[in-house]
Scaffold this motif. Structure first.
Motif, PDB file in Angstrom:
ATOM      1  N   ASP A  49      13.404  -5.388 -14.936  1.00 10.26           N
ATOM      2  CA  ASP A  49      12.273  -4.461 -15.017  1.00 10.26           C
ATOM      3  C   ASP A  49      12.297  -3.730 -16.355  1.00 10.26           C
ATOM      4  OD1 ASP A  49      10.166  -2.788 -14.621  1.00 10.26           O
ATOM      5  OD2 ASP A  49      10.842  -2.008 -12.693  1.00 10.26           O
ATOM      6  N   GLU A  50      11.423  -4.124 -17.265  1.00  9.11           N
ATOM      7  CA  GLU A  50      11.355  -3.532 -18.608  1.00  9.11           C
ATOM      8  C   GLU A  50      12.755  -3.411 -19.214  1.00  9.11           C
ATOM      9  OE1 GLU A  50       8.546  -2.724 -20.119  1.00  9.11           O
ATOM     10  OE2 GLU A  50       7.035  -2.221 -18.602  1.00  9.11           O
ATOM     11  N   PRO A  51      13.494  -4.529 -19.296  1.00  7.76           N
ATOM     12  CA  PRO A  51      14.907  -4.425 -19.684  1.00  7.76           C
ATOM     13  C   PRO A  51      15.119  -3.922 -21.107  1.00  7.76           C
ATOM     14  CG  PRO A  51      14.204  -6.720 -19.707  1.00  7.76           C
ATOM     15  CD  PRO A  51      13.086  -5.939 -19.088  1.00  7.76           C
ATOM     16  N   ARG A  61       0.833  -1.205   0.000  1.00  8.97           N
ATOM     17  CA  ARG A  61       0.000   0.000   0.000  1.00  8.97           C
ATOM     18  C   ARG A  61       0.862   1.246   0.000  1.00  8.97           C
ATOM     19  NH1 ARG A  61      -5.160  -0.251   0.967  1.00  8.97           N
ATOM     20  NH2 ARG A  61      -6.030  -2.264   1.524  1.00  8.97           N
ATOM     21  N   TYR A  62       0.413   2.249  -0.757  1.00 10.88           N
ATOM     22  CA  TYR A  62       0.953   3.600  -0.628  1.00 10.88           C
ATOM     23  C   TYR A  62      -0.193   4.430  -0.077  1.00 10.88           C
ATOM     24  CZ  TYR A  62       4.663   1.950  -3.728  1.00 10.88           C
ATOM     25  OH  TYR A  62       5.708   1.246  -4.290  1.00 10.88           O
ATOM     26  N   GLY A  63      -0.191   4.709   1.195  1.00 11.56           N
ATOM     27  CA  GLY A  63      -1.332   5.382   1.814  1.00 11.56           C
ATOM     28  C   GLY A  63      -2.558   4.500   1.672  1.00 11.56           C
ATOM     29  N   GLN A  64      -3.630   5.065   1.138  1.00  9.57           N
ATOM     30  CA  GLN A  64      -4.875   4.311   0.974  1.00  9.57           C
ATOM     31  C   GLN A  64      -4.833   3.375  -0.236  1.00  9.57           C
ATOM     32  OE1 GLN A  64      -7.834   4.149   2.912  1.00  9.57           O
ATOM     33  NE2 GLN A  64      -6.228   4.964   4.259  1.00  9.57           N
ATOM     34  N   MET A  65      -3.915   3.667  -1.175  1.00  6.85           N
ATOM     35  CA  MET A  65      -3.933   2.964  -2.456  1.00  6.85           C
ATOM     36  C   MET A  65      -3.093   1.681  -2.404  1.00  6.85           C
ATOM     37  SD  MET A  65      -2.684   2.619  -5.857  1.00  6.85           S
ATOM     38  CE  MET A  65      -1.168   3.524  -5.770  1.00  6.85           C
ATOM     39  N   ALA A  66      -3.739   0.567  -2.791  1.00  9.03           N
ATOM     40  CA  ALA A  66      -2.985  -0.691  -2.850  1.00  9.03           C
ATOM     41  C   ALA A  66      -2.399  -0.825  -4.253  1.00  9.03           C
ATOM     42  CB  ALA A  66      -3.895  -1.866  -2.523  1.00  9.03           C
ATOM     43  N   ALA A  67      -1.073  -0.689  -4.373  1.00 16.10           N
ATOM     44  CA  ALA A  67      -0.420  -0.850  -5.682  1.00 16.10           C
ATOM     45  C   ALA A  67      -0.355  -2.333  -6.044  1.00 16.10           C
ATOM     46  CB  ALA A  67       0.984  -0.254  -5.655  1.00 16.10           C
ATOM     47  N   VAL A  68      -0.249  -3.192  -5.023  1.00 19.93           N
ATOM     48  CA  VAL A  68      -0.266  -4.650  -5.209  1.00 19.93           C
ATOM     49  C   VAL A  68      -1.239  -5.225  -4.185  1.00 19.93           C
ATOM     50  CG1 VAL A  68       1.110  -6.756  -5.030  1.00 19.93           C
ATOM     51  CG2 VAL A  68       2.133  -4.709  -6.029  1.00 19.93           C
ATOM     52  N   GLY A 120       1.419  -6.592 -17.874  1.00 22.51           N
ATOM     53  CA  GLY A 120       0.202  -5.838 -17.626  1.00 22.51           C
ATOM     54  C   GLY A 120       0.374  -4.398 -18.048  1.00 22.51           C
ATOM     55  N   PRO A 121      -0.723  -3.654 -18.102  1.00 26.61           N
ATOM     56  CA  PRO A 121      -0.649  -2.259 -18.548  1.00 26.61           C
ATOM     57  C   PRO A 121       0.063  -1.374 -17.532  1.00 26.61           C
ATOM     58  CG  PRO A 121      -2.860  -2.786 -17.797  1.00 26.61           C
ATOM     59  CD  PRO A 121      -2.081  -4.058 -17.767  1.00 26.61           C
ATOM     60  N   SER A 122       0.409  -0.181 -17.974  1.00 29.08           N
ATOM     61  CA  SER A 122       1.085   0.780 -17.109  1.00 29.08           C
ATOM     62  C   SER A 122       0.282   1.018 -15.830  1.00 29.08           C
ATOM     63  CB  SER A 122       1.239   2.092 -17.890  1.00 29.08           C
ATOM     64  OG  SER A 122       1.915   3.011 -17.101  1.00 29.08           O
ATOM     65  N   GLY A 123       0.955   0.998 -14.709  1.00 30.80           N
ATOM     66  CA  GLY A 123       0.298   1.318 -13.443  1.00 30.80           C
ATOM     67  C   GLY A 123      -0.381   0.144 -12.761  1.00 30.80           C
ATOM     68  N   CYS A 124      -0.250  -1.073 -13.311  1.00 32.49           N
ATOM     69  CA  CYS A 124      -0.962  -2.207 -12.713  1.00 32.49           C
ATOM     70  C   CYS A 124      -0.230  -2.797 -11.511  1.00 32.49           C
ATOM     71  CB  CYS A 124      -1.232  -3.286 -13.757  1.00 32.49           C
ATOM     72  SG  CYS A 124       0.256  -4.166 -14.246  1.00 32.49           S
ATOM     73  N   GLY A 125       0.985  -2.324 -11.247  1.00 34.66           N
ATOM     74  CA  GLY A 125       1.690  -2.778 -10.037  1.00 34.66           C
ATOM     75  C   GLY A 125       2.862  -3.711 -10.272  1.00 34.66           C
ATOM     76  N   LYS A 126       3.232  -3.918 -11.542  1.00 35.11           N
ATOM     77  CA  LYS A 126       4.316  -4.860 -11.866  1.00 35.11           C
ATOM     78  C   LYS A 126       5.637  -4.477 -11.198  1.00 35.11           C
ATOM     79  CE  LYS A 126       4.217  -3.711 -16.262  1.00 35.11           C
ATOM     80  NZ  LYS A 126       3.204  -2.657 -16.362  1.00 35.11           N
ATOM     81  N   SER A 127       6.018  -3.208 -11.395  1.00 36.02           N
ATOM     82  CA  SER A 127       7.319  -2.771 -10.861  1.00 36.02           C
ATOM     83  C   SER A 127       7.311  -2.803  -9.347  1.00 36.02           C
ATOM     84  CB  SER A 127       7.654  -1.357 -11.327  1.00 36.02           C
ATOM     85  OG  SER A 127       7.783  -1.340 -12.707  1.00 36.02           O
ATOM     86  N   THR A 128       6.189  -2.426  -8.761  1.00 31.33           N
ATOM     87  CA  THR A 128       6.108  -2.447  -7.296  1.00 31.33           C
ATOM     88  C   THR A 128       6.311  -3.874  -6.791  1.00 31.33           C
ATOM     89  OG1 THR A 128       4.578  -0.590  -7.366  1.00 31.33           O
ATOM     90  CG2 THR A 128       4.648  -1.855  -5.320  1.00 31.33           C
ATOM     91  N   LEU A 129       5.706  -4.837  -7.473  1.00 32.08           N
ATOM     92  CA  LEU A 129       5.861  -6.232  -7.064  1.00 32.08           C
ATOM     93  C   LEU A 129       7.317  -6.677  -7.219  1.00 32.08           C
ATOM     94  CD1 LEU A 129       4.444  -8.771  -6.043  1.00 32.08           C
ATOM     95  CD2 LEU A 129       3.962  -9.395  -8.406  1.00 32.08           C
TER      96      LEU A 129
END
Ligand SMILES: Nc1ncnc2c1ncn2[C@@H]1O[C@H](COP(=O)(O)OP(=O)(O)OP(=O)(O)O)[C@@H](O)[C@H]1O
Length: 317
Positions: A157-159, A11-18, A35-44
């Protein structure tokens, strides 16, 4: 299982990135997070690396929980989009970095550097400055540097995404080969399905922080779990299975699902045509609905017959 992710939430504050992600990667397996941009891949991926702390859940390696194990003690190799090479070192100096940290003695280090440069196709580049390399060459150096200390897991990560298309396609094939040759266990983040399918033994599709489907590339490609995933994988039209002769409720059609063919059983009228790289893309009206089709040169208003190419058809669910 080598890598085990158990119910990871970040979580980043209220938002669950993963959200509640569980995934295993077997020894020697390459898994792509797609997955599309912003879906949480990099965070994972960053969570696996230890750069991010999960709000809940755990990352383990061979059943050992890695919570509390810092990044540099995880024995994972990291490659990011822009390589992040040390600009003042030579190619060999970059590749040798992790070996120096491990206090590998000079002779063994030099040998390993040369064999890695060979593996990534950069023989003879050892003494070059990295600032004088192309983007593709720099990514090869980044890969050799990450592989040098024989990491138990490679995290990418997006090599290839900073490279132009032609180079990306070539390097994806090279990368797939060398991951196999080095029997590397790897987790690769990408938003490009071609890249994921070229590289991975299994693909995990992410959407809004969750993994919605995991499977071998061919299975994910031919049977996406839902309409959203099918759209992400290139389907742009959804019809009953009977339209293409399949006994399923619904299928997704990609732009290549219908081809002009004089033996085809479906009839339609050409309403638009666009030249693409190596073929003509048509828009064909069939029973009042418009469909994309691939065809030879035709005139607008022509009646055409269409054949179904099942490679362009995805069963939903
Ligand atoms: N440090 C952070 N603080 C707050 N929000 C963040 C942070 N890092 C990522 N996010 C948010 O978390 C979500 C997932 O981001 P993430 O970078 O993991 O996605 P992604 O799938 O890798 O996307 P991309 O392909 O664009 O990099 C996004 O909504 C992003 O804005």
């Amino acid at each position: 299982m080598a890598l085990e992710l158990d119910s990871i939430t970040v979580r980043y504050g209220q938002m669950a990135a993963v959200s509640d992600v569980s995934l295993s990667v077997a020894d020697g397996e390459v898994v792509a997070l797609l997955g599309p941009s912003g879906c949480g891949k990099s965070t994972l991926l960053r969570t696996v690396a230890g750069l991010e702390k999960p709000t809940s859940g755990s990352v383990s390696w061979d059943t050992t929980d890695l919570t509390g194990v810092p990044v540099h003690r995880r024995e994972f190799g990291l490659v990011f989009q822009d390589g992040q090479l040390f600009p003042h070192r030579t190619v060999a100096g970059n590749v040798a970095f992790g070996l120096r940290m491990k206090k590998v003695e000079r002779e063994a280090r030099d040998k390993r550097v040369l064999s890695l440069l060979e593996l990534v196709g950069l023989e003879g580049y050892a003494d070059r400055r990295v600032t004088q390399l192309s983007g593709g060459e720099q990514q090869r150096v980044a890969l050799a540097r990450a592989l040098a200390p024989s990491p138990r897991l490679l995290l990418l990560d997006e090599p290839l995404s900073a490279l132009d298309r032609a180079l990306r396609e070539q390097l994806a094939v090279d990368l797939a080969r060398l991951l196999r040759e080095a029997a590397t266990t790897a987790l690769v983040v990408t938003h490009d399905h071609d890249e994921a399918f070229t590289l991975a033994d299994r693909v995990a599709i992410m959407s809004r922080g969750r993994i919605v489907q995991v499977g071998p590339p061919a299975e994910v490609w031919s049977s996406p779990v839902d309409v959203e995933t099918a759209k992400f994988l290139g389907c742009n039209k959804f019809v009953p299975g009977s339209f293409v002769g399949l006994d399923v409720e619904r299928v997704g059609l990609r732009a290549t699902a219908l081809r002009v063919d004089s033996d085809g059983l479906i009839e339609g009228t050409v309403v638009e045509r666009v030249h693409r790289r190596d073929h003509v893309r048509l828009l064909v009206e069939i029973d009042g609905e418009e469909y994309e089709a691939v065809g030879p040169m035709t005139e607008i208003g022509d009646r055409v017959r269409l054949e179904i190419d099942l490679d362009g058809v995805a069963r939903i669910g």
